[in-house]
Design a protein around this motif. Sequence first.
Motif, short mmCIF file in Angstrom:
data_model
loop_
_atom_site.label_atom_id
_atom_site.label_comp_id
_atom_site.label_asym_id
_atom_site.label_seq_id
_atom_site.Cartn_x
_atom_site.Cartn_y
_atom_site.Cartn_z
N UNK A 54 1.00 -1.28 0.02
CA UNK A 54 -0.09 0.22 -0.17
C UNK A 54 0.71 1.20 -0.08
N UNK A 55 2.15 0.94 0.45
CA UNK A 55 2.75 2.32 0.47
C UNK A 55 3.86 2.55 -0.73
N UNK A 56 3.68 1.78 -1.61
CA UNK A 56 4.33 1.76 -2.99
C UNK A 56 5.42 0.94 -3.02
N UNK A 57 6.15 0.44 -2.31
CA UNK A 57 7.14 -0.44 -2.25
C UNK A 57 6.91 -1.68 -2.83
N UNK A 58 7.77 -2.68 -2.95
CA UNK A 58 7.73 -3.75 -3.88
C UNK A 58 8.03 -4.99 -2.82
N UNK A 59 7.40 -5.99 -2.83
CA UNK A 59 7.81 -7.04 -2.08
C UNK A 59 7.82 -8.53 -2.83
N UNK A 60 8.68 -9.30 -2.87
CA UNK A 60 8.60 -10.63 -3.66
C UNK A 60 7.86 -11.74 -2.61
N UNK A 61 7.01 -12.55 -3.40
CA UNK A 61 6.06 -13.40 -2.59
C UNK A 61 6.73 -14.73 -3.33
N UNK A 62 6.93 -15.77 -2.28
CA UNK A 62 7.07 -17.17 -3.08
C UNK A 62 6.14 -18.03 -2.62
N UNK A 63 5.64 -19.08 -3.70
CA UNK A 63 4.85 -20.07 -3.48
C UNK A 63 5.05 -21.25 -4.07
N UNK A 64 4.47 -22.38 -3.67
CA UNK A 64 5.06 -23.70 -4.38
C UNK A 64 4.01 -23.80 -5.71
N UNK A 65 4.59 -24.31 -6.72
CA UNK A 65 3.89 -24.76 -7.94
C UNK A 65 3.39 -26.00 -7.55
N UNK A 66 2.48 -26.29 -8.48
CA UNK A 66 1.87 -27.93 -8.51
C UNK A 66 3.00 -28.77 -8.21
N UNK A 67 4.01 -28.64 -9.11
CA UNK A 67 5.15 -29.64 -9.09
C UNK A 67 5.93 -29.39 -7.72
N UNK A 68 6.18 -28.30 -7.28
CA UNK A 68 6.75 -27.95 -5.79
C UNK A 68 5.98 -28.65 -4.70
N UNK A 69 4.72 -28.95 -4.71
CA UNK A 69 3.77 -29.17 -3.79
C UNK A 69 3.88 -30.61 -3.88
N UNK A 70 4.11 -31.30 -5.23
CA UNK A 70 4.15 -32.69 -5.13
C UNK A 70 5.62 -33.03 -4.64
N UNK A 71 6.78 -32.48 -4.92
CA UNK A 71 7.88 -32.57 -4.40
C UNK A 71 7.97 -32.52 -3.02
N UNK A 72 7.34 -31.68 -2.37
CA UNK A 72 7.41 -31.54 -0.97
C UNK A 72 6.52 -32.86 -0.40
N UNK A 73 5.43 -33.09 -0.97
CA UNK A 73 4.63 -34.55 -0.45
C UNK A 73 5.70 -35.59 -0.69
N UNK A 74 6.41 -35.79 -1.69
CA UNK A 74 7.37 -36.85 -1.82
C UNK A 74 8.44 -36.80 -0.85
N UNK A 75 9.12 -35.62 -0.47
CA UNK A 75 10.00 -35.51 0.51
C UNK A 75 9.45 -35.80 1.90
N UNK A 76 8.32 -35.39 2.10
CA UNK A 76 7.62 -35.74 3.42
C UNK A 76 7.51 -37.51 3.70
N UNK A 77 7.34 -38.07 2.51
CA UNK A 77 7.22 -39.37 2.52
C UNK A 77 8.55 -40.42 2.80
N UNK A 78 9.69 -39.78 1.96
CA UNK A 78 10.97 -40.10 2.37
C UNK A 78 11.32 -40.05 3.72
N UNK A 79 11.13 -38.72 4.36
CA UNK A 79 11.50 -38.58 5.66
C UNK A 79 10.77 -39.47 6.82
N UNK A 80 9.59 -39.73 6.34
CA UNK A 80 8.73 -40.62 7.15
C UNK A 80 9.39 -42.10 7.09
N UNK A 81 9.77 -42.68 5.95
CA UNK A 81 10.34 -43.82 5.96
C UNK A 81 11.64 -43.87 6.57
N UNK A 82 12.57 -42.82 6.51
CA UNK A 82 13.64 -42.79 7.05
C UNK A 82 13.37 -42.98 8.86
N UNK A 83 12.26 -42.15 9.33
CA UNK A 83 12.46 -41.99 10.59
C UNK A 83 11.66 -43.32 11.16
#
Length: 92
Positions: free
Chosen positions: A62-91
């Motif tokens: 609102x004050x005119x400055x810029x900020x960069x927002x970062x979010x997961x893509x669909x591919x990124x969501x799938x990768x995160x889910x896959x990483x959580x599964x791997x971590x679960x198996x390891x644990x």
Amino acid sequence: MARNLTTPGGKILLLLDEKNTELTVTEIVEIMKKNTSATTITNWLRELEKLGLIEVREERTPVGTRKKLVGLTEKGKLAAEYLRRIIGVIQQ
């Protein structure tokens, strides 16, 4: 040149997945900045974007400055889910 997901990149994916919302680059740096420079974290974000795992967009505040927002893509969501599964198996 082949690109690979690094451990820090995986941590960023899991962070974004856990928060389930977009974060600013500044927020990611503040959360991840244990013995790591902001420049290094920014480089990791660039690499994740090149891999198509995150999307970075710019937004005006609102004050005119810029900020960069970062979010997961669909591919990124799938990768995160896959990483959580791997971590679960390891644990097991």
